[in-house]
Design a protein around this motif. Structure first.
Motif, PDB file in Angstrom:
ATOM      1  N   TYR A 157       0.825  -1.212   0.000  1.00  0.00           N
ATOM      2  CA  TYR A 157       0.000   0.000   0.000  1.00  0.00           C
ATOM      3  C   TYR A 157       0.859   1.261   0.000  1.00  0.00           C
ATOM      4  O   TYR A 157       0.501   2.280  -0.607  1.00  0.00           O
ATOM      5  CB  TYR A 157      -0.995   0.011   1.168  1.00  0.00           C
ATOM      6  N   ALA A 158       2.019   1.228   0.645  1.00  0.00           N
ATOM      7  CA  ALA A 158       2.917   2.381   0.652  1.00  0.00           C
ATOM      8  C   ALA A 158       3.523   2.596  -0.743  1.00  0.00           C
ATOM      9  O   ALA A 158       3.664   3.732  -1.198  1.00  0.00           O
ATOM     10  CB  ALA A 158       4.016   2.202   1.688  1.00  0.00           C
ATOM     11  N   LEU A 203       0.760   4.159  -2.863  1.00  0.00           N
ATOM     12  CA  LEU A 203       0.612   5.585  -2.561  1.00  0.00           C
ATOM     13  C   LEU A 203       1.771   6.404  -3.121  1.00  0.00           C
ATOM     14  O   LEU A 203       1.577   7.504  -3.653  1.00  0.00           O
ATOM     15  CB  LEU A 203       0.480   5.801  -1.052  1.00  0.00           C
ATOM     16  N   TRP A 236       1.165   6.627  -6.822  1.00  0.00           N
ATOM     17  CA  TRP A 236       0.049   7.547  -7.090  1.00  0.00           C
ATOM     18  C   TRP A 236       0.483   8.996  -6.967  1.00  0.00           C
ATOM     19  O   TRP A 236       0.017   9.852  -7.709  1.00  0.00           O
ATOM     20  CB  TRP A 236      -1.113   7.270  -6.150  1.00  0.00           C
ATOM     21  N   SER A 237       1.353   9.289  -6.017  1.00  0.00           N
ATOM     22  CA  SER A 237       1.816  10.672  -5.869  1.00  0.00           C
ATOM     23  C   SER A 237       2.615  11.105  -7.099  1.00  0.00           C
ATOM     24  O   SER A 237       2.519  12.254  -7.531  1.00  0.00           O
ATOM     25  CB  SER A 237       2.639  10.842  -4.595  1.00  0.00           C
TER      26      SER A 237
END
Length: 115
Positions: A32-33, A36, A39-40
């Motif tokens: 999940y990290a 993220l 995605w950034s």
């Protein structure tokens, strides 16, 4: 130029985490990290991609149809990915079938602009 910059960001968002993992920078991050993080980077990509499409689209006064924009974007993506993989992933190599596929995409650009 906007499409090129956006694709540099997107290629790093899609594949950069693999290089960072290989370099042991994010090797113990949970998935999940990593998502993220990617995605950034993709958010930065969209700040270039969306204006490129708006400026380039014939409906907004630009020179390209929707199909032309998409095919151009795909060729740019493949070109940037090829450079990215050759520079950052030394174990990857270009083979004849990769070049043949690239030629097919260049032909797609020719045909999408053919009147």
């Amino acid at each position: 130029m906007l499409l090129i910059v956006s694709n540099i960001f997107m290629t790093f968002a899609w594949y950069g985490h693999l290089k960072l993992q290989e370099m042991k920078v994010i090797s113990n991050w949970p998935i999940y990290a990593v998502i993220l993080f990617s995605w950034s980077i993709a958010l930065a990509e969209y700040t270039f991609q969306v204006p490129a499409n708006r400026i380039g689209f014939v409906g907004n006064g630009g020179p390209f149809s929707l199909m032309q924009l998409k095919v151009i974007q795909e060729v740019i993506t493949l070109t940037i990915f090829t450079v990215f993989s050759m520079l950052l992933f030394r174990g990857e190599s270009l083979h004849w079938n990769h070049i043949a596929a690239f030629v097919c995409l260049v032909l797609a650009v020719y045909f999408v602009f053919y009147k």
